[in-house]
Design a protein around this motif. Structure first.
Motif, PDB file in Angstrom:
ATOM      1  N   LEU A   1      -6.525   9.663   1.270  1.00 31.47           N
ATOM      2  CA  LEU A   1      -6.026  10.878   1.909  1.00 31.47           C
ATOM      3  C   LEU A   1      -5.616  11.830   0.795  1.00 31.47           C
ATOM      4  O   LEU A   1      -4.572  11.672   0.174  1.00 31.47           O
TER       5      LEU A   1
ATOM      6  N   PHE B   1      -2.489   2.509   0.457  1.00 30.06           N
ATOM      7  CA  PHE B   1      -2.365   3.944   0.187  1.00 30.06           C
ATOM      8  C   PHE B   1      -3.170   4.344  -1.051  1.00 30.06           C
ATOM      9  O   PHE B   1      -2.832   5.301  -1.738  1.00 30.06           O
TER      10      PHE B   1
ATOM     11  N   ASP C   1      -4.127   8.032  -2.569  1.00 25.51           N
ATOM     12  CA  ASP C   1      -3.518   9.093  -1.769  1.00 25.51           C
ATOM     13  C   ASP C   1      -2.802  10.094  -2.667  1.00 25.51           C
ATOM     14  O   ASP C   1      -2.338   9.764  -3.755  1.00 25.51           O
TER      15      ASP C   1
ATOM     16  N   SER D   1      -1.876   5.644  -6.535  1.00 27.35           N
ATOM     17  CA  SER D   1      -1.234   6.780  -5.854  1.00 27.35           C
ATOM     18  C   SER D   1      -0.540   7.620  -6.924  1.00 27.35           C
ATOM     19  O   SER D   1       0.679   7.585  -7.088  1.00 27.35           O
TER      20      SER D   1
END
Length: 211
Positions: free
Chosen positions: A112, A133, A136, A158
């Motif tokens: 994301l 994650f 991200d 991340s």
């Protein structure tokens, strides 16, 4: 479409999704693997979860994860999450994981990459799996108090994180970020850490000066 009636992917239907439906923990209205419901895109997440993409390209999209039970496990490339394969990687600005969802699967919320992505995790999550994650661009994340198992790779890569709040009962492995180091909020000496203890908040500072 009648309540409980299966709808094949590709069949055109007109349904208005209210805020109450989007936030609902009851996903059993929609059975198809992927469908367009009005302006929204809906994916099934197994027998008991529904993923809803709501919004538009101008204001950004919200990914709602509703239902009860565990998220599916995903991977990279062709095995990545359906909203990533469908091109929403950079346009999802917020993720809302509803109460009732009990895990974030492997690569479940990976890739994301919107610069202002916000992730809100529900208060029933117990497990956060490998690379959950990954890559991200989240700047801050709060691990819920209900989490009892979190993979050491959950936050791998991340690189945009600057704050991690750990409300869980287990420690959290922090991602390695070039020329930066993590320290516990409130530590005047800013002693570098790589793991965050239960009930603590980690902040990111310069490796040389801690600022």
């Amino acid at each position: 479409v009648a309540d409980g009636e299966p709808t094949e992917a590709g069949r055109e239907v007109t349904v208005t999704l209210t805020d109450e439906f989007i936030k609902s923990n009851s996903p059993k209205t929609i059975y198809c693997k992927e469908a367009k419901i009005g302006a929204d895109t809906v994916y099934s997440g197994g027998a008991d979860l529904t993923y809803i993409i709501s919004g538009d390209v101008y204001e950004g999209y919200v990914l709602y994860i509703n239902g009860t039970g565990n998220m599916s496990n995903y991977g990279t490339g062709e095995s990545s999450a359906p909203w990533i394969k469908s091109g929403y990687s950079t346009s999802i600005k917020r993720v809302v994981v509803a109460d009732g969802v009990t895990s974030i699967g492997n690569y479940g919320l990976a890739y994301l990459t919107n610069n202002s992505i916000q992730i809100d995790l529900g208060n029933t999550i117990t497990t956060i799996k490998d690379n959950a994650f990954y890559s991200d661009k989240i700047s801050t994340i709060t691990i819920p108090a209900t989490v009892t198992n979190i993979s050491s790779s959950a936050l791998t890569n991340s690189k945009s994180l600057t704050e991690v709040v750990n409300n869980s009962s287990v420690q959290v492995d922090l991602p390695s970020i070039d020329k930066k180091s993590w320290y516990v909020d409130g530590d005047a000496d800013r002693t570098p850490i790589t793991k965050l203890a239960s009930g603590k908040t980690a902040r990111l500072g310069d490796a040389s000066s801690g600022s």
